[in-house]
Design a protein around this motif. Structure first.
Motif, short mmCIF file in Angstrom:
data_model
loop_
_atom_site.label_atom_id
_atom_site.label_comp_id
_atom_site.label_asym_id
_atom_site.label_seq_id
_atom_site.Cartn_x
_atom_site.Cartn_y
_atom_site.Cartn_z
N MET A 90 0.67 -1.21 -0.05
CA MET A 90 -0.20 0.08 -0.22
C MET A 90 0.76 1.25 -0.13
SD MET A 90 -3.51 0.73 1.17
CE MET A 90 -3.87 -0.59 0.36
N GLY A 91 0.65 2.19 -0.86
CA GLY A 91 1.45 3.40 -1.22
C GLY A 91 1.30 4.38 0.35
N GLU A 92 2.48 4.98 0.46
CA GLU A 92 2.18 6.10 1.58
C GLU A 92 1.48 7.17 1.32
OE1 GLU A 92 5.62 9.42 2.45
OE2 GLU A 92 6.17 7.47 2.22
N LEU A 93 1.05 7.56 0.05
CA LEU A 93 0.27 8.59 -0.12
C LEU A 93 -1.09 8.19 0.19
CD1 LEU A 93 1.54 10.00 -3.57
CD2 LEU A 93 1.92 10.90 -1.21
N ASN A 94 -1.48 6.90 0.36
CA ASN A 94 -2.88 6.55 0.64
C ASN A 94 -3.32 6.96 1.68
OD1 ASN A 94 -5.42 4.98 -0.30
ND2 ASN A 94 -4.97 3.52 1.07
N PHE A 95 -2.38 7.34 2.75
CA PHE A 95 -2.67 7.72 4.33
C PHE A 95 -2.26 8.97 4.60
CE2 PHE A 95 -2.64 3.09 3.99
CZ PHE A 95 -3.96 2.81 4.46
N ALA A 96 -1.80 9.79 3.48
CA ALA A 96 -1.43 11.26 3.53
C ALA A 96 -2.45 12.22 3.40
CB ALA A 96 -0.24 11.59 2.66
N SER A 97 -2.44 13.24 3.91
CA SER A 97 -3.42 14.23 3.95
C SER A 97 -3.46 14.71 2.51
CB SER A 97 -3.17 15.52 4.78
OG SER A 97 -3.27 14.86 6.10
N LEU A 98 -5.08 14.61 2.06
CA LEU A 98 -4.70 15.34 0.77
C LEU A 98 -5.21 16.98 0.59
CD1 LEU A 98 -5.84 14.52 -2.15
CD2 LEU A 98 -8.19 15.02 -1.68
N ILE A 99 -4.43 17.54 -0.35
CA ILE A 99 -4.59 18.91 -0.51
C ILE A 99 -5.13 18.97 -2.08
CG2 ILE A 99 -3.13 21.23 -0.92
CD1 ILE A 99 -0.98 20.01 0.79
N ALA A 100 -6.04 19.66 -1.90
CA ALA A 100 -7.00 19.79 -3.30
C ALA A 100 -6.64 21.60 -3.98
CB ALA A 100 -8.30 19.64 -3.20
N PHE A 101 -6.51 21.54 -5.33
CA PHE A 101 -6.36 22.74 -5.86
C PHE A 101 -7.40 23.09 -6.96
CE2 PHE A 101 -2.48 21.06 -4.64
CZ PHE A 101 -1.49 21.98 -4.05
N LEU A 102 -7.84 24.54 -7.02
CA LEU A 102 -8.66 25.18 -7.84
C LEU A 102 -8.08 26.37 -8.20
CD1 LEU A 102 -12.21 24.57 -6.52
CD2 LEU A 102 -11.36 23.47 -8.41
N PRO A 103 -8.42 26.70 -9.57
CA PRO A 103 -8.04 28.06 -9.89
C PRO A 103 -8.85 29.20 -9.81
CG PRO A 103 -8.69 27.11 -11.80
CD PRO A 103 -8.90 25.88 -10.69
N THR A 104 -8.75 30.50 -9.48
CA THR A 104 -9.53 31.60 -9.54
C THR A 104 -8.62 32.73 -10.09
OG1 THR A 104 -10.84 33.11 -8.34
CG2 THR A 104 -8.71 32.40 -7.13
N THR A 105 -9.45 33.59 -10.97
CA THR A 105 -8.82 34.88 -11.42
C THR A 105 -9.26 36.16 -10.46
OG1 THR A 105 -10.72 35.24 -12.88
CG2 THR A 105 -8.83 33.90 -13.85
N ASP A 106 -10.13 35.84 -9.49
CA ASP A 106 -10.75 36.70 -8.74
C ASP A 106 -10.68 36.28 -7.37
OD1 ASP A 106 -12.08 38.74 -7.21
OD2 ASP A 106 -13.14 39.15 -8.93
N PRO A 107 -9.70 36.25 -6.54
CA PRO A 107 -9.53 35.72 -5.37
C PRO A 107 -10.38 36.43 -4.41
CG PRO A 107 -7.40 36.29 -5.93
CD PRO A 107 -8.27 37.10 -6.98
N ALA A 108 -10.92 37.71 -4.56
CA ALA A 108 -11.73 38.31 -3.29
C ALA A 108 -13.06 37.39 -3.70
CB ALA A 108 -11.93 39.80 -3.62
N ARG A 109 -13.63 37.51 -4.93
CA ARG A 109 -14.77 37.01 -5.33
C ARG A 109 -14.76 35.46 -4.84
NH1 ARG A 109 -16.35 36.65 -11.55
NH2 ARG A 109 -14.60 35.23 -11.16
N ALA A 110 -13.81 34.74 -4.97
CA ALA A 110 -13.56 33.43 -4.71
C ALA A 110 -13.87 33.16 -3.08
CB ALA A 110 -12.31 32.75 -5.17
N ARG A 111 -13.10 33.99 -2.45
CA ARG A 111 -13.34 33.93 -1.08
C ARG A 111 -14.70 33.83 -0.57
NH1 ARG A 111 -10.18 36.99 3.89
NH2 ARG A 111 -11.26 36.05 5.78
N LEU A 112 -15.33 35.00 -1.07
CA LEU A 112 -16.76 35.29 -0.72
C LEU A 112 -17.64 34.04 -0.98
CD1 LEU A 112 -17.27 38.96 -1.84
CD2 LEU A 112 -17.41 38.17 0.32
N PHE A 113 -17.35 33.31 -2.06
CA PHE A 113 -18.15 32.31 -2.28
C PHE A 113 -17.79 30.98 -1.62
CE2 PHE A 113 -18.37 28.24 -4.92
CZ PHE A 113 -19.67 28.23 -5.24
N TYR A 114 -16.49 30.58 -1.29
CA TYR A 114 -16.08 29.66 -0.65
C TYR A 114 -16.39 29.56 0.79
CZ TYR A 114 -14.50 27.10 -4.69
OH TYR A 114 -14.44 26.55 -5.84
#
Length: 146
Positions: free
Chosen positions: A1-25
């Motif tokens: 079993m791979g070590e990554l199977n038990f590592a914490s996941l970090i997800a990524f999404l792009p935004t062109t407008d961080p202020a608007r993204a923060r309000l949404f998320y």
């Protein structure tokens, strides 16, 4: 079993407008905001990190790029609609008036977009307590259910 199977996941999404993204998320989805870093907004999401990466331009993908498994899809859809979230309809799929698609195995999914057009989803599996719909918490648990 791979070590990554038990590592914490970090997800990524792009935004062109961080202020608007923060309000949404943070405001509409209710995610816990951690930091506004030079390259990304950082959120805590049920034990994982979500980095909303600041980009100059982006072309949203036509498929789901991030989703949440929820225990009660109908309640989640109602709550998100009250916050102004609009659910997407995809004509090839059989969806009800709320935008919920029920697949042959009983899985239900509803899709919506963030302000940058990233496709997000909420999903309810028919057997939320089954070992197949939740990750193992330790190698021993995985071995016991495999």
């Amino acid at each position: 079993m791979g070590e990554l199977n038990f590592a914490s996941l970090i997800a990524f999404l792009p935004t062109t407008d961080p202020a608007r993204a923060r309000l949404f998320y943070e405001g509409e989805l209710g995610l816990t905001f951690i930091a506004d870093e030079p390259f990304a907004l950082v959120f805590h999401v049920h034990g994982a990190r979500l980095r909303i990466t600041k980009v100059a331009s982006l072309t949203p993908q036509p498929f789901t790029v991030l989703g949440w498994q929820v225990p009660d899809l109908r309640a989640s859809v109602r709550d998100l609609k009250r916050k102004g979230i609009r659910f997407e309809l995809y004509p090839p799929l059989a969806q009800d008036a709320d935008g919920v698609c029920t697949f042959p195995d009983g899985t239900q999914v509803a899709w919506f977009k963030d302000p940058d057009g990233n496709v997000l989803s909420v999903t309810q599996f028919p057997h939320a307590d089954s070992a197949l719909s939740r990750p193992p918490s330790a190698p021993e648990e995985f071995a016991a259910t495999a």
